[in-house]
Design a protein around this motif. Structure first.
Motif, PDB file in Angstrom:
ATOM      1  N   ALA A   1     -34.861 -42.364  42.279  1.00 27.23           N
ATOM      2  CA  ALA A   1     -33.744 -42.530  42.860  1.00 27.23           C
ATOM      3  C   ALA A   1     -34.139 -42.970  44.340  1.00 27.23           C
ATOM      4  CB  ALA A   1     -33.360 -41.035  43.247  1.00 27.23           C
TER       5      ALA A   1
ATOM      6  N   PHE B   1     -29.639 -42.419  41.408  1.00 26.06           N
ATOM      7  CA  PHE B   1     -30.697 -41.931  40.766  1.00 26.06           C
ATOM      8  C   PHE B   1     -30.373 -42.697  39.262  1.00 26.06           C
ATOM      9  CE2 PHE B   1     -29.047 -39.232  37.491  1.00 26.06           C
ATOM     10  CZ  PHE B   1     -28.104 -38.235  38.193  1.00 26.06           C
TER      11      PHE B   1
ATOM     12  N   ARG C   1     -29.234 -35.368  42.771  1.00 31.95           N
ATOM     13  CA  ARG C   1     -28.682 -35.898  43.915  1.00 31.95           C
ATOM     14  C   ARG C   1     -29.319 -35.111  45.165  1.00 31.95           C
ATOM     15  NH1 ARG C   1     -22.591 -35.075  42.232  1.00 31.95           N
ATOM     16  NH2 ARG C   1     -23.660 -33.505  41.174  1.00 31.95           N
TER      17      ARG C   1
END
Length: 127
Positions: free
Chosen positions: A35, A50, A109
């Motif tokens: 990511a 990502f 995330r």
């Protein structure tokens, strides 16, 4: 141990493009996902994109959708971030992160999901 080395940052003008690269080296392994996060001066580090290593599934932050693309070279454990139509608000230190395995319940995330990260590469977009 795994080392991540980012490259490709620089000083550009609004509307220009840059391509960031991040190569993972060290022990023999296959990432679960890699990511990009970024951190502007005085702000929190934020998620950018990502990509998973198996099927190449990816996700981009709303702020960069339509302008940035994430891709990977699975054979060389390298992830790329193609950044087009750059804006001054994209100015930040861009960090590459690597997750060595899947963690159920940890979202990709969030930085806590990742095991390794690089030193960052600076992107500066002038207006």
């Amino acid at each position: 141990q795994v080392q991540l080395v980012e490259s490709g940052g620089g000083l550009v003008q609004t509307g220009d493009s840059l391509r960031l690269s991040c190569a993972a080296s060290g022990r023999t392994f296959r990432p679960y996902a890699m990511a990009w996060f970024r951190q502007a001066s005085g702000k929190e580090r934020e998620f950018v994109a990502f990509i998973t290593w198996g099927i190449g599934g990816f996700y981009l932050a709303d702020s960069v959708k339509g302008r940035f693309t994430i891709s990977r070279d699975a054979a060389n454990n390298t992830v790329f971030l193609q950044m087009n139509s750059l804006k001054p608000e994209d100015t930040a230190l861009y960090y590459c992160y690597c997750a060595s395995s899947r963690r159920v319940g940890d979202p990709l995330r969030e930085t806590k999901t990742y095991d390794y990260w690089g030193q960052g590469t600076q992107v500066t977009v002038s207006s």
